[in-house]
Scaffold this active site. Structure first.
Site, PDB file in Angstrom:
ATOM      1  N   ASP A 131      45.464  22.136  44.384  1.00 13.17           N
ATOM      2  CA  ASP A 131      44.428  22.609  45.114  1.00 13.17           C
ATOM      3  C   ASP A 131      44.656  22.628  46.479  1.00 13.17           C
ATOM      4  O   ASP A 131      45.552  22.088  47.025  1.00 13.17           O
ATOM      5  CB  ASP A 131      43.108  21.772  44.729  1.00 13.17           C
ATOM      6  CG  ASP A 131      42.485  21.936  43.560  1.00 13.17           C
ATOM      7  OD1 ASP A 131      42.950  23.130  42.916  1.00 13.17           O
ATOM      8  OD2 ASP A 131      41.714  21.216  42.983  1.00 13.17           O
ATOM      9  N   ARG A 157      49.123  24.042  39.496  1.00 12.46           N
ATOM     10  CA  ARG A 157      48.349  24.736  40.609  1.00 12.46           C
ATOM     11  C   ARG A 157      47.828  23.774  41.471  1.00 12.46           C
ATOM     12  O   ARG A 157      46.169  23.480  41.384  1.00 12.46           O
ATOM     13  CB  ARG A 157      47.324  25.669  39.902  1.00 12.46           C
ATOM     14  CG  ARG A 157      48.237  26.592  39.178  1.00 12.46           C
ATOM     15  CD  ARG A 157      47.012  27.680  38.490  1.00 12.46           C
ATOM     16  NE  ARG A 157      47.860  28.577  37.710  1.00 12.46           N
ATOM     17  CZ  ARG A 157      47.310  29.690  36.859  1.00 12.46           C
ATOM     18  NH1 ARG A 157      45.861  29.625  36.585  1.00 12.46           N
ATOM     19  NH2 ARG A 157      47.859  30.498  36.247  1.00 12.46           N
ATOM     20  N   ARG A 163      40.964  14.004  41.500  1.00 14.86           N
ATOM     21  CA  ARG A 163      40.243  13.471  42.430  1.00 14.86           C
ATOM     22  C   ARG A 163      38.773  13.085  41.988  1.00 14.86           C
ATOM     23  O   ARG A 163      38.201  12.220  42.612  1.00 14.86           O
ATOM     24  CB  ARG A 163      40.167  14.725  43.339  1.00 14.86           C
ATOM     25  CG  ARG A 163      41.340  14.999  44.076  1.00 14.86           C
ATOM     26  CD  ARG A 163      41.193  16.555  45.014  1.00 14.86           C
ATOM     27  NE  ARG A 163      40.034  16.422  45.937  1.00 14.86           N
ATOM     28  CZ  ARG A 163      39.404  17.573  46.149  1.00 14.86           C
ATOM     29  NH1 ARG A 163      39.932  18.668  45.778  1.00 14.86           N
ATOM     30  NH2 ARG A 163      38.463  17.268  46.877  1.00 14.86           N
TER      31      ARG A 163
END
Length: 253
Positions: free
Chosen positions: A52, A50, A195
């Site tokens: 972002d 999934r 990230r």
């Protein structure tokens, strides 16, 4: 009932991520909408990861079930004719009914790209960061990610999952004249994990954090101790791997 798998490439810049959301443009919704038009039935697409908002993919894998008899090759051709230009279907094939793109995945490979100087052509696919970075220290810190660990320090606080343990098999930076690139491979990744790792490793490269302090950040399991997350635009889901390779004429699932 047939189980159909897709290999997808998309530029995430203008999407609010993979997962369907009310009143927001997502990759899942765009593909489901065109599949329903082609197959004339309700479709639910399951993705391996999934991604972002703003994150890209070169090798996302997704699957869906259908009663349609349309050949996989024609589904691919029709999808690429209808989908917007920021999504491409690089492969479509029929897979065993028990195949699940998310739960059957054993490895997920991501890259993160940093530009060392201004770039017009690659700007939407990298983080432009012009301060000097010590790649030796960054790779030393990256090596401390390898293995099975609790990665709570790099997980968004609102993440729904309770299990924060992941196994990282590779985390390595490389460099050329214009770019720095992290390749990171693991069995799973938490919400916002890559990230957050990149943002913290950049602080290692800036000598704001030492490699030893980076190790402490991992072990302390506290998101507030890690650095700010790197921008989404530099992150790309490169490839998803499964226990048994399913042969195809293009990419392999």
């Amino acid at each position: 009932m047939r189980n159909i798998a897709l290999v997808l490439e998309y530029a995430g810049t203008n999407f609010f991520g993979w997962q369907r959301q009310a009143q927001r443009r997502t990759v899942q919704e765009e593909i489901e909408k065109q599949l329903e038009h082609i197959l004339q039935e309700k479709i639910t697409l399951t993705g391996a990861g999934r991604t972002d908002s703003g994150v890209h993919a070169r090798g996302q894998v997704a699957n869906f079930f259908t009663t349609s008899s349309i050949p996989a090759s024609k589904i691919q051709y029709a999808l690429n004719g209808l989908l917007p230009e920021d999504i491409a279907v690089t492969d479509v094939q029929e897979v065993p009914t028990e195949f699940h793109s998310r739960y059957d995945a054993i490895l997920r490979n991501y890259s993160y790209t940093i530009a060392k100087s201004p770039t017009a052509l690659q700007r939407t696919f990298c983080w432009e960061f012009f301060f000097p970075l010590d790649l030796v220290s960054m790779n030393l810190a990256s090596s401390m990610l390898i293995g099975e660990k609790d990665f709570s320090s790099f997980c968004k606080s609102e993440a729904e999952v309770e299990n924060k343990i992941c196994t990282i098999f590779k985390a390595e930076w490389s460099e050329n004249e214009k770019f720095l690139r992290l390749e990171i491979c693991g069995n799973r990744f938490l919400h916002g994990m890559v990230r957050a790792i990149v943002g913290t490793l950049v602080d290692v490269g800036r000598k704001v954090i030492t490699p030893e302090q980076f190790t402490t950040i991992i072990s302390i399991r506290d998101r507030t101790r890690a650095s700010q997350s790197a921008p989404a635009r530099g992150l790309c889901l490169e490839r998803v791997e499964y226990p048994v390779t399913i042969q195809s004429t293009g990419d392999e699932i």
